[in-house]
Design an enzyme around this catalytic site. Structure first.
Site, mmCIF file in Angstrom:
data_model
loop_
_atom_site.group_PDB
_atom_site.id
_atom_site.type_symbol
_atom_site.label_atom_id
_atom_site.label_comp_id
_atom_site.label_asym_id
_atom_site.label_seq_id
_atom_site.Cartn_x
_atom_site.Cartn_y
_atom_site.Cartn_z
ATOM 1 N N GLU A 182 -6.581 -7.108 -1.468
ATOM 2 C CA GLU A 182 -6.960 -6.973 -0.059
ATOM 3 C C GLU A 182 -8.289 -6.249 0.043
ATOM 4 O O GLU A 182 -8.483 -5.212 -0.582
ATOM 5 C CB GLU A 182 -5.883 -6.212 0.711
ATOM 6 C CG GLU A 182 -6.096 -6.170 2.210
ATOM 7 C CD GLU A 182 -4.953 -5.428 2.925
ATOM 8 O OE1 GLU A 182 -3.767 -5.747 2.646
ATOM 9 O OE2 GLU A 182 -5.252 -4.531 3.736
ATOM 10 N N GLU B 17 0.827 -1.210 0.000
ATOM 11 C CA GLU B 17 0.000 0.000 0.000
ATOM 12 C C GLU B 17 0.859 1.257 0.000
ATOM 13 O O GLU B 17 1.062 1.884 1.054
ATOM 14 C CB GLU B 17 -0.956 0.004 1.197
ATOM 15 C CG GLU B 17 -2.056 -1.035 1.084
ATOM 16 C CD GLU B 17 -3.054 -0.972 2.239
ATOM 17 O OE1 GLU B 17 -2.779 -0.280 3.245
ATOM 18 O OE2 GLU B 17 -4.120 -1.617 2.133
#
Length: 375
Positions: free
Chosen positions: A299, A207
């Protein structure tokens, strides 16, 4: 986005079989001799065979033929990116569905032979995402140890015929270039060990956040050749800006990736969402992006962006419907017994070594996501 834990065809009519010409029956002595020879031959053949026939799968250890059914990798083989979709070895679009581990520095005890058997056979998942945190007590503290943990989990998942996403779980710092040297070492080590497998995908930065797309792209174009040096055919998954939201969480959108893609083939771009926090703006961005570039949701959660709080199954269902329609593969966060609602098992399940099958040990999110993976 999850912080560290407190700790109809017609059947033809059959043709009539011709009557065979009768053979003369052998005499009693000849019949006995033939019977003895047949028995001896059978005995020799039985002794020459192993107790359990086995075959090499190409993605794990030799597995007894009689002890396994067809697996996701048996069916799909080497995956490839074709246009905007993930495709199997025959070029047919596929959708993988599965689970992500939590950080292996905290929850390696949840990842046992029994729990992975449950994921493969009871949950009927296609893919396991193996999350190796870089900071937060992860890889940087002991590279050899965490490489060995990732290596073990890749092997265990592979032996069960699952696809594996090797997740380089960068979070803080948000600039993936800060961990370039570590990433180079990690992916060199992992690809050198698993370059001959057909079931491994590489997620090179979990991320990215607080950093421009151009910086993320620069990192990708540095680390992808490292992977390609050992494993030239594996799909690579590239994180996007603002916690892999295509920049939506920082006021941008997918156009920056669409207009300036990474200079590499056989790659996909990642998108993460947490349904209770990420509403229609995020859903719309995912839908638009999937029509222009290859997307993999590596995710997501049914809760808020921290993976905790109340579950929003209605909004989550809207995301899953879209992903089914557009064949966007997805992985849910997470396969552990963390206290947060986003972990699928109730606290204490891992310490007690299960039970892993059925729903008795599952939180509401675990029951919901297990049913969606199985459907």
């Amino acid at each position: 986005m999850t912080p560290a834990p407190h700790t109809a065809s017609a059947c033809p009519k059959p043709h009539p079989k011709p009557h065979p010409k009768p053979h003369p029956k052998p005499g009693p002595r000849l019949a006995a001799l033939l019977t003895a020879l047949a028995g001896a031959l059978l005995l020799l053949l039985t002794a020459a065979l192993p107790a359990t026939a086995a075959r090499p799968t190409g993605y794990g250890a030799d597995v007894p033929i009689t002890h396994r059914a067809a697996t996701p990798v048996d069916a799909g083989g080497r995956l490839q990116v074709c246009g905007t979709r993930l495709c199997n070895q025959h070029g047919v679009p596929v959708q993988l569905r599965g689970m992500s581990t939590h950080g292996t520095q905290w929850y390696a005890q949840c990842l046992t032979d029994a729990s992975l058997d449950a994921l493969a056979h009871d949950w009927r998942a296609d893919v396991l995402r193996v999350s190796t945190y870089v900071q937060e007590g992860g890889y940087e503290t002991d590279p050899a140890h965490f490489t060995a943990v990732a290596d073990r989990l890749i092997r265990q998942a592979s032996d069960r015929g699952l696809y594996v996403i090797v997740d380089w779980h960068t979070l803080t710092p948000g600039d993936p270039m800060a961990n370039l040297d570590r990433a180079t070492r990690f992916f060199t080590d992992i690809t050198s060990r698993h370059k001959d497998r057909v079931n491994v995908l590489y997620e090179i930065a979990n991320e990215p956040n607080g950093v421009s797309w151009s910086r993320i792209k620069q990192y990708a174009e540095r680390i992808i050749p490292v992977i390609r040096g050992n494993d030239p055919d594996a799909p690579v998954l590239v994180g996007t800006r603002a916690w892999s939201s295509f920049g939506v969480s920082e006021g941008a959108d997918e156009s920056e990736v669409v207009n300036d893609p990474v200079d590499a083939a056989n790659i996909m771009y990642t998108f993460h969402f947490y349904a209770a926090s990420h509403r229609d703006e995020y859903l719309a961005a995912l839908s638009r992006a999937a029509d222009r570039i290859p997307v993999f949701v590596t995710e997501f959660g049914t809760q808020n962006y921290a993976g905790e709080g109340a579950d929003d199954f209605a909004m989550s269902g809207r995301y899953l419907d879209l992903m089914a329609q557009k064949k966007i593969s997805w992985v849910n966060w997470n396969y552990s017994d963390d206290h947060r609602s986003g972990a699928v098992f109730t606290p204490g399940t891992c310490a007690a070594d299960g039970p892993w099958t059925g729903t008795r040990s599952l939180k509401p999110a675990g029951v919901w996501i297990r049913d969606r993976i199985r459907s």
